[in-house]
Write a protein that holds these residues in place. Structure first.
Motif, PDB file in Angstrom:
ATOM      1  N   ILE A 112       5.843   2.494  -5.678  1.00 33.66           N
ATOM      2  CA  ILE A 112       6.207   2.401  -7.036  1.00 33.66           C
ATOM      3  C   ILE A 112       5.233   3.147  -7.833  1.00 33.66           C
ATOM      4  O   ILE A 112       5.767   3.893  -8.726  1.00 33.66           O
ATOM      5  CB  ILE A 112       6.302   0.691  -7.633  1.00 33.66           C
ATOM      6  CG1 ILE A 112       7.495   0.164  -6.868  1.00 33.66           C
ATOM      7  CG2 ILE A 112       6.446   0.753  -9.159  1.00 33.66           C
ATOM      8  CD1 ILE A 112       7.489  -1.430  -7.280  1.00 33.66           C
ATOM      9  N   LYS A 113       4.138   3.137  -7.710  1.00 37.97           N
ATOM     10  CA  LYS A 113       2.921   4.068  -8.531  1.00 37.97           C
ATOM     11  C   LYS A 113       3.415   5.652  -8.228  1.00 37.97           C
ATOM     12  O   LYS A 113       3.355   6.402  -9.123  1.00 37.97           O
ATOM     13  CB  LYS A 113       1.792   3.708  -7.811  1.00 37.97           C
ATOM     14  CG  LYS A 113       0.754   2.989  -8.953  1.00 37.97           C
ATOM     15  CD  LYS A 113      -0.622   3.231  -8.374  1.00 37.97           C
ATOM     16  CE  LYS A 113      -1.348   2.093  -8.158  1.00 37.97           C
ATOM     17  NZ  LYS A 113      -2.794   2.111  -7.841  1.00 37.97           N
ATOM     18  N   ASN A 156       2.908   0.458   1.474  1.00 36.22           N
ATOM     19  CA  ASN A 156       2.796  -0.703   0.637  1.00 36.22           C
ATOM     20  C   ASN A 156       3.807  -0.419  -0.748  1.00 36.22           C
ATOM     21  O   ASN A 156       4.009   0.538  -1.146  1.00 36.22           O
ATOM     22  CB  ASN A 156       1.263  -0.801  -0.053  1.00 36.22           C
ATOM     23  CG  ASN A 156       0.977  -1.784  -0.993  1.00 36.22           C
ATOM     24  OD1 ASN A 156       1.784  -2.429  -1.205  1.00 36.22           O
ATOM     25  ND2 ASN A 156      -0.156  -2.036  -1.216  1.00 36.22           N
ATOM     26  N   ARG A 157       4.450  -1.665  -1.023  1.00 36.83           N
ATOM     27  CA  ARG A 157       5.533  -1.421  -2.135  1.00 36.83           C
ATOM     28  C   ARG A 157       4.917  -1.290  -3.496  1.00 36.83           C
ATOM     29  O   ARG A 157       5.327  -0.130  -4.444  1.00 36.83           O
ATOM     30  CB  ARG A 157       6.261  -2.792  -2.422  1.00 36.83           C
ATOM     31  CG  ARG A 157       7.499  -2.849  -3.265  1.00 36.83           C
ATOM     32  CD  ARG A 157       8.245  -4.106  -3.185  1.00 36.83           C
ATOM     33  NE  ARG A 157       7.480  -4.892  -4.341  1.00 36.83           N
ATOM     34  CZ  ARG A 157       7.706  -5.988  -4.287  1.00 36.83           C
ATOM     35  NH1 ARG A 157       8.904  -6.614  -3.556  1.00 36.83           N
ATOM     36  NH2 ARG A 157       7.224  -6.891  -5.170  1.00 36.83           N
ATOM     37  N   LYS A 158       3.595  -1.478  -3.727  1.00 36.90           N
ATOM     38  CA  LYS A 158       2.999  -1.306  -4.929  1.00 36.90           C
ATOM     39  C   LYS A 158       2.541   0.257  -4.926  1.00 36.90           C
ATOM     40  O   LYS A 158       2.695   0.913  -6.131  1.00 36.90           O
ATOM     41  CB  LYS A 158       1.721  -1.972  -5.119  1.00 36.90           C
ATOM     42  CG  LYS A 158       1.014  -2.260  -6.371  1.00 36.90           C
ATOM     43  CD  LYS A 158      -0.049  -3.226  -6.349  1.00 36.90           C
ATOM     44  CE  LYS A 158      -0.753  -3.315  -7.518  1.00 36.90           C
ATOM     45  NZ  LYS A 158      -1.847  -4.546  -7.456  1.00 36.90           N
ATOM     46  N   GLU A 159       1.980   0.714  -3.993  1.00 38.84           N
ATOM     47  CA  GLU A 159       1.863   2.281  -3.761  1.00 38.84           C
ATOM     48  C   GLU A 159       3.136   2.993  -4.023  1.00 38.84           C
ATOM     49  O   GLU A 159       3.212   4.090  -4.581  1.00 38.84           O
ATOM     50  CB  GLU A 159       1.054   2.489  -2.610  1.00 38.84           C
ATOM     51  CG  GLU A 159      -0.226   1.903  -2.323  1.00 38.84           C
ATOM     52  CD  GLU A 159      -1.196   2.703  -3.594  1.00 38.84           C
ATOM     53  OE1 GLU A 159      -1.347   3.692  -3.671  1.00 38.84           O
ATOM     54  OE2 GLU A 159      -1.810   1.795  -3.817  1.00 38.84           O
TER      55      GLU A 159
END
Length: 164
Positions: free
Chosen positions: A7-8, A2-5
């Motif tokens: 970046i986090k 997941n792109r969000k994960e």
């Protein structure tokens, strides 16, 4: 992934890399004065200032901080040598250490030491006296009780009868 994960995770790892750089290098500063030197300085200040509305301990901390933060390493070393020479002078003059002398005896020893031929003692005592007076004159007690501060231009008197 997941792109969000991703970046986090990237932000978290970057933060961990820079976090040690943000912490102070050494949280506990090395103190310049030993416990004996601080005690001697405190006793000299108590003897110099006859009235003690301001805390003598605060004045001692003021002098220690001024010497350690504002003086060059050579000046700091000379100050410490002067304190040691004063301790030796007192022991040779009175046979006892300064802290154990009664107050009138301390005054006599200080007066004699200030007029002695030992240059390092004279200079150190003059520095202590100057810094003690400066610390006293900038203390909260002095600025609020002895010489209260009034904003410029001071109080305004609007209607004042003239003498004519």
């Amino acid at each position: 992934m997941n792109r969000k994960e991703a970046i986090k995770g990237l932000f978290f790892s970057a933060t961990l890399l820079y976090l040690p750089g943000c912490l102070p290098a050494d949280t506990k500063e090395k103190e310049l004065f030993s416990r004996q030197e601080s005690g001697l300085l405190l006793q000299v200040i108590e003897t110099i200032l006859p009235v003690r509305p301001a805390s003598v301990k605060e004045l001692s901390v003021f002098i220690e901080k001024t010497v350690s933060d504002c003086y060059s390493p050579e000046q700091q070393n000379n100050f410490k040598k002067g304190l040691a020479a004063f301790r030796d002078y007192v022991k040779s003059a009175s046979g006892n250490i300064f802290e154990r002398l009664p107050h009138p005896e301390k005054l006599k020893v200080l007066t004699a030491a200030a007029g002695s031929n030992v240059q390092s003692v004279n200079k150190t005592l003059a520095t202590i006296k100057t810094l003690a007076i400066e610390g006293y004159r900038t203390s909260k007690y002095f600025m609020t009780s002895v010489m209260p501060y009034e904003l410029v231009p001071g109080h305004f008197y609007g209607c004042v009868a003239s003498h004519n």
